[in-house]
Design a protein around this motif. Structure first.
Motif, PDB file in Angstrom:
ATOM      1  N   ASN A  68       0.795  -1.215   0.000  1.00  0.00           N
ATOM      2  CA  ASN A  68       0.000   0.000   0.000  1.00  0.00           C
ATOM      3  C   ASN A  68       0.838   1.281   0.000  1.00  0.00           C
ATOM      4  O   ASN A  68       0.284   2.385  -0.023  1.00  0.00           O
ATOM      5  CB  ASN A  68      -0.934   0.022   1.218  1.00  0.00           C
ATOM      6  N   ALA A  69       2.157   1.127   0.048  1.00  0.00           N
ATOM      7  CA  ALA A  69       3.021   2.305   0.056  1.00  0.00           C
ATOM      8  C   ALA A  69       3.006   2.986  -1.307  1.00  0.00           C
ATOM      9  O   ALA A  69       2.613   2.399  -2.317  1.00  0.00           O
ATOM     10  CB  ALA A  69       4.446   1.898   0.443  1.00  0.00           C
ATOM     11  N   SER A  70       3.472   4.221  -1.326  1.00  0.00           N
ATOM     12  CA  SER A  70       3.536   4.957  -2.586  1.00  0.00           C
ATOM     13  C   SER A  70       4.594   4.342  -3.500  1.00  0.00           C
ATOM     14  O   SER A  70       5.457   3.579  -3.062  1.00  0.00           O
ATOM     15  CB  SER A  70       3.864   6.425  -2.317  1.00  0.00           C
ATOM     16  N   LEU A  71       4.549   4.690  -4.770  1.00  0.00           N
ATOM     17  CA  LEU A  71       5.468   4.110  -5.746  1.00  0.00           C
ATOM     18  C   LEU A  71       6.914   4.434  -5.409  1.00  0.00           C
ATOM     19  O   LEU A  71       7.787   3.570  -5.516  1.00  0.00           O
ATOM     20  CB  LEU A  71       5.112   4.635  -7.146  1.00  0.00           C
ATOM     21  N   MET A  72       7.183   5.650  -4.972  1.00  0.00           N
ATOM     22  CA  MET A  72       8.553   6.031  -4.637  1.00  0.00           C
ATOM     23  C   MET A  72       9.085   5.206  -3.471  1.00  0.00           C
ATOM     24  O   MET A  72      10.230   4.735  -3.486  1.00  0.00           O
ATOM     25  CB  MET A  72       8.620   7.528  -4.297  1.00  0.00           C
ATOM     26  N   VAL A  73       8.261   5.014  -2.447  1.00  0.00           N
ATOM     27  CA  VAL A  73       8.672   4.211  -1.296  1.00  0.00           C
ATOM     28  C   VAL A  73       8.905   2.764  -1.717  1.00  0.00           C
ATOM     29  O   VAL A  73       9.859   2.117  -1.265  1.00  0.00           O
ATOM     30  CB  VAL A  73       7.628   4.298  -0.167  1.00  0.00           C
ATOM     31  N   GLN A  74       8.067   2.247  -2.580  1.00  0.00           N
ATOM     32  CA  GLN A  74       8.257   0.879  -3.068  1.00  0.00           C
ATOM     33  C   GLN A  74       9.564   0.740  -3.840  1.00  0.00           C
ATOM     34  O   GLN A  74      10.266  -0.278  -3.722  1.00  0.00           O
ATOM     35  CB  GLN A  74       7.071   0.462  -3.934  1.00  0.00           C
ATOM     36  N   LEU A  75       9.910   1.751  -4.628  1.00  0.00           N
ATOM     37  CA  LEU A  75      11.183   1.717  -5.357  1.00  0.00           C
ATOM     38  C   LEU A  75      12.356   1.747  -4.386  1.00  0.00           C
ATOM     39  O   LEU A  75      13.361   1.042  -4.581  1.00  0.00           O
ATOM     40  CB  LEU A  75      11.261   2.900  -6.325  1.00  0.00           C
ATOM     41  N   VAL A  76      12.231   2.561  -3.347  1.00  0.00           N
ATOM     42  CA  VAL A  76      13.286   2.618  -2.331  1.00  0.00           C
ATOM     43  C   VAL A  76      13.439   1.261  -1.657  1.00  0.00           C
ATOM     44  O   VAL A  76      14.560   0.770  -1.447  1.00  0.00           O
ATOM     45  CB  VAL A  76      12.968   3.717  -1.301  1.00  0.00           C
ATOM     46  N   LEU A  77      12.312   0.641  -1.312  1.00  0.00           N
ATOM     47  CA  LEU A  77      12.365  -0.680  -0.674  1.00  0.00           C
ATOM     48  C   LEU A  77      12.997  -1.713  -1.603  1.00  0.00           C
ATOM     49  O   LEU A  77      13.773  -2.575  -1.155  1.00  0.00           O
ATOM     50  CB  LEU A  77      10.950  -1.117  -0.273  1.00  0.00           C
ATOM     51  N   LEU A  78      12.675  -1.636  -2.884  1.00  0.00           N
ATOM     52  CA  LEU A  78      13.253  -2.574  -3.850  1.00  0.00           C
ATOM     53  C   LEU A  78      14.770  -2.419  -3.922  1.00  0.00           C
ATOM     54  O   LEU A  78      15.514  -3.419  -3.930  1.00  0.00           O
ATOM     55  CB  LEU A  78      12.634  -2.351  -5.227  1.00  0.00           C
ATOM     56  N   VAL A  79      15.243  -1.173  -3.950  1.00  0.00           N
ATOM     57  CA  VAL A  79      16.690  -0.916  -3.988  1.00  0.00           C
ATOM     58  C   VAL A  79      17.359  -1.454  -2.730  1.00  0.00           C
ATOM     59  O   VAL A  79      18.427  -2.079  -2.786  1.00  0.00           O
ATOM     60  CB  VAL A  79      16.955   0.587  -4.151  1.00  0.00           C
ATOM     61  N   LEU A  80      16.737  -1.241  -1.582  1.00  0.00           N
ATOM     62  CA  LEU A  80      17.332  -1.686  -0.322  1.00  0.00           C
ATOM     63  C   LEU A  80      17.354  -3.207  -0.212  1.00  0.00           C
ATOM     64  O   LEU A  80      18.335  -3.790   0.271  1.00  0.00           O
ATOM     65  CB  LEU A  80      16.554  -1.090   0.853  1.00  0.00           C
ATOM     66  N   VAL A  81      16.297  -3.853  -0.652  1.00  0.00           N
ATOM     67  CA  VAL A  81      16.275  -5.324  -0.626  1.00  0.00           C
ATOM     68  C   VAL A  81      17.340  -5.888  -1.556  1.00  0.00           C
ATOM     69  O   VAL A  81      18.051  -6.845  -1.210  1.00  0.00           O
ATOM     70  CB  VAL A  81      14.874  -5.848  -1.004  1.00  0.00           C
TER      71      VAL A  81
END
Length: 233
Positions: A13-26
């Protein structure tokens, strides 16, 4: 199970930018763990190889015979003390053959050759350590960026609400804070591994340099002899 599902809901449910950040961190976390396991294997092998070579070197045998034995093993790829010794002894034998009277020039040439081998070995051992340092130092800030962005997005959504309550803003803030948590999850193992492996690399470097000094002293002592041999410590 419920905690896992709620965490998954926060991410989805997070925003697209937050999801991209999470993807980079993972992705950074996965790559850092791969680097951690790789360095663990390489450094353990380097320590064992150093132990084995020192046992062979200080056994009191003929260094020329040891040099020839390592030549037969060179096809497998010599590393560590074996590579340093072989490079140094090869240069020593070559220079001694060309100018047997100039002992200091022969020793200095052998030391230069060993320094080159040491530099290559350090490059090999330090591989991936800069990446771990980068993940450890940058990941928290990347996560913080995702958190700030998520909080801004959550408060911006309140602009269309007549009465703002904690129940309305809490989900958005929770989604944003996940980025900080994932950033720390990626950074902490990378920092711990970097500090640990940097210390191990430094200890191996000291060990290699001590061997080079001992080997150079041995060559100076026996340089005017016929066949250099190692002596028991």
């Amino acid at each position: 199970m419920g905690a896992e599902l709620s965490l998954l809901d926060l991410v989805l449910n997070a925003s697209l930018m937050v999801q991209l950040v999470l993807l980079v961190l993972v992705l950074a976390s996965v790559l850092s763990w791969a680097a951690i396991f790789d360095r663990s294997r390489v450094l353990k092998r380097a320590r064992n190889a150093a132990d084995d070579f020192e046992a062979r070197f200080w056994s009191g045998g003929d260094l020329s015979a040891l040099y020839r034995e390592l030549g037969q093993e060179e096809s497998k790829g010599l590393t560590g003390l074996a590579a340093i010794f072989r490079n140094g002894f090869r240069e020593y034998a070559r220079l001694r053959k060309n100018d047997p009277d100039d002992t200091m020039a022969v020793i200095m040439g052998a030391e230069r050759s060993m320094r080159v081998a040491l530099s290559r070995e350090m490059d090999r051992l330090e591989n991936n350590l800069p990446f771990l340092a980068t993940v450890g130092s940058v990941s928290p800030y990347v996560g913080l960026f995702g958190t700030v962005w998520g909080i801004m997005h959550a408060f911006h959504a309140l602009g269309n609400v007549q009465q703002a309550t904690l129940a309305l803003v809490a989900p958005g803030i929770s989604e944003a804070l996940v980025a900080t948590a994932i950033g720390l999850f990626a950074a902490i193992p990378a920092v711990v591994a970097y500090n640990r492996y940097s210390n191990q690399v430094e200890r191996l470097n000291n060990r290699y340099e001590e061997f080079m000094e001992e080997f150079s002293t041995l060559l100076q002592r026996q340089g005017r002899g016929t066949t250099p041999t190692s002596q028991a410590a």
